[in-house]
Motif scaffolding. Structure first.
Motif, PDB file in Angstrom:
ATOM      1  N   UNK A   1      12.569   5.479  -1.466  1.00  0.00           N
ATOM      2  CA  UNK A   1      11.959   6.638  -2.072  1.00  0.00           C
ATOM      3  C   UNK A   1      12.558   8.033  -1.613  1.00  0.00           C
ATOM      4  N   UNK A   2      12.030   9.043  -2.356  1.00  0.00           N
ATOM      5  CA  UNK A   2      12.816  10.301  -1.836  1.00  0.00           C
ATOM      6  C   UNK A   2      12.456  10.641  -0.757  1.00  0.00           C
TER       7      UNK A   2
ATOM      8  N   UNK B   1      20.305   7.824   5.710  1.00  0.00           N
ATOM      9  CA  UNK B   1      21.170   6.811   6.186  1.00  0.00           C
ATOM     10  C   UNK B   1      20.463   5.517   5.871  1.00  0.00           C
ATOM     11  N   UNK B   2      19.119   5.463   5.865  1.00  0.00           N
ATOM     12  CA  UNK B   2      18.310   4.210   5.455  1.00  0.00           C
ATOM     13  C   UNK B   2      18.167   3.880   4.131  1.00  0.00           C
ATOM     14  N   UNK B   3      18.130   4.891   3.419  1.00  0.00           N
ATOM     15  CA  UNK B   3      18.498   4.835   1.791  1.00  0.00           C
ATOM     16  C   UNK B   3      19.665   4.336   1.591  1.00  0.00           C
ATOM     17  N   UNK B   4      20.614   4.826   1.966  1.00  0.00           N
ATOM     18  CA  UNK B   4      22.090   4.117   1.797  1.00  0.00           C
ATOM     19  C   UNK B   4      22.075   2.732   2.231  1.00  0.00           C
TER      20      UNK B   4
ATOM     21  N   UNK C   1       9.403   3.022   7.727  1.00  0.00           N
ATOM     22  CA  UNK C   1      10.186   3.879   6.887  1.00  0.00           C
ATOM     23  C   UNK C   1       9.678   3.970   5.221  1.00  0.00           C
ATOM     24  N   UNK C   2       9.471   4.987   4.790  1.00  0.00           N
ATOM     25  CA  UNK C   2       9.103   5.084   3.492  1.00  0.00           C
ATOM     26  C   UNK C   2       9.926   4.435   2.459  1.00  0.00           C
ATOM     27  N   UNK C   3       9.438   3.428   1.505  1.00  0.00           N
ATOM     28  CA  UNK C   3      10.367   2.650   0.521  1.00  0.00           C
ATOM     29  C   UNK C   3       9.309   2.087  -0.584  1.00  0.00           C
ATOM     30  N   UNK C   4      10.007   2.082  -1.760  1.00  0.00           N
ATOM     31  CA  UNK C   4       9.131   1.463  -2.771  1.00  0.00           C
ATOM     32  C   UNK C   4       8.865  -0.048  -2.656  1.00  0.00           C
ATOM     33  N   UNK C   5      10.146  -0.739  -2.049  1.00  0.00           N
ATOM     34  CA  UNK C   5      10.003  -2.034  -1.700  1.00  0.00           C
ATOM     35  C   UNK C   5      11.178  -2.104  -0.690  1.00  0.00           C
TER      36      UNK C   5
ATOM     37  N   UNK D   1       0.868  -1.255   0.081  1.00  0.00           N
ATOM     38  CA  UNK D   1      -0.124   0.151   0.029  1.00  0.00           C
ATOM     39  C   UNK D   1       0.768   1.119   0.079  1.00  0.00           C
ATOM     40  N   UNK D   2       0.870   1.919   1.189  1.00  0.00           N
ATOM     41  CA  UNK D   2       1.484   3.301   1.066  1.00  0.00           C
ATOM     42  C   UNK D   2       3.211   2.924   1.362  1.00  0.00           C
ATOM     43  N   UNK D   3       3.964   4.018   1.066  1.00  0.00           N
ATOM     44  CA  UNK D   3       5.416   3.730   1.152  1.00  0.00           C
ATOM     45  C   UNK D   3       5.584   3.329   2.542  1.00  0.00           C
ATOM     46  N   UNK D   4       5.118   3.788   3.437  1.00  0.00           N
ATOM     47  CA  UNK D   4       5.478   3.615   5.043  1.00  0.00           C
ATOM     48  C   UNK D   4       4.933   2.043   5.235  1.00  0.00           C
ATOM     49  N   UNK D   5       3.826   1.583   4.645  1.00  0.00           N
ATOM     50  CA  UNK D   5       3.474   0.296   4.746  1.00  0.00           C
ATOM     51  C   UNK D   5       4.387  -0.628   4.421  1.00  0.00           C
ATOM     52  N   UNK D   6       4.783  -0.262   3.181  1.00  0.00           N
ATOM     53  CA  UNK D   6       5.868  -1.044   2.514  1.00  0.00           C
ATOM     54  C   UNK D   6       7.041  -1.377   3.491  1.00  0.00           C
ATOM     55  N   UNK D   7       7.608  -0.273   3.939  1.00  0.00           N
ATOM     56  CA  UNK D   7       8.776  -0.310   4.972  1.00  0.00           C
ATOM     57  C   UNK D   7       8.329  -1.333   6.267  1.00  0.00           C
ATOM     58  N   UNK D   8       7.264  -0.820   6.753  1.00  0.00           N
ATOM     59  CA  UNK D   8       6.738  -1.753   8.063  1.00  0.00           C
ATOM     60  C   UNK D   8       6.687  -3.076   7.556  1.00  0.00           C
TER      61      UNK D   8
END
Length: 182
Positions: free
Chosen positions: A128-129, A134-137, A119-123, A37-44
């Motif tokens: 995501x932007x 630090x998490x993106x890295x 954390x917001x993520x695409x997968x 669903x949402x980018x935050x749900x993806x991370x969760x």
């Protein structure tokens, strides 16, 4: 020759779980988390999946290492007498060390991602932007590392199959004879 059945079982089942679990998570959990669903749900979802896998993976690795240590002790005589066994054992040890190192480093990166539970993520490995830098890295590094553990543990499975062939009586006799004659 004494049996080492329990050590073989621990070695093989532990390795199978380590290999299969990390491969399954890279193939399924990481990309499937994008469906949350949402980018935050993806991370969760991704974090929950990997956090649930971590203790199982640790137990699998522990079983594999106990089995491997038992086999090294059991096969000490073969290593001295049978040609090819020492080099095969050295390759297995190196691959195991590499898999352990990459697994530990991946878990460190995963813990960094997991600290930001939703954390917001695409997968699971694609930021995501809006993902904290630090998490993106960490996610970008995990994109590659998610394949290194199954590759190294898969190689260990293949070498294990080769090693099983070395246990055949004719192979033991041939290897011992070559060693004596050389």
């Amino acid at each position: 020759m004494a049996r080492a059945t329990l050590f073989h079982q621990l070695h093989d089942v532990g390795l199978a779980a380590w290999f299969g679990g990390t491969l399954a998570n890279a193939v399924t959990l990481n990309p499937a988390s994008s469906s949350a669903g949402s980018p935050r749900d993806v991370g969760a979802v991704a974090n929950e999946g990997w956090d649930r896998w971590t203790p199982v993976n640790a137990a699998a690795i522990g079983a594999h290492l106990i089995g491997a240590a038992g086999l090294v002790k059991h096969d000490a005589g073969r290593m001295k007498a049978q040609k090819g066994v020492p080099s095969m054992a050295l390759v297995k040890t190196g691959l195991t060390a590499l898999a352990l190192g990459v697994t530990a480093y991946s878990r460190t990166l995963g813990a960094k991602v997991s600290q930001h539970h939703a954390v917001p993520a695409d997968d699971a490995t694609t930021p995501t932007p809006a993902t904290p830098p630090d998490v993106a890295s960490a996610q970008k590094q995990l994109t590659a590392l998610q394949w290194v553990v199954p590759a190294t543990t898969g190689a260990l499975v293949l070498i294990g199959a080769y090693a099983s062939e070395q246990y055949r009586p004719e192979e033991v006799a041939r290897g011992a004879l070559r060693r004596v004659l050389s």
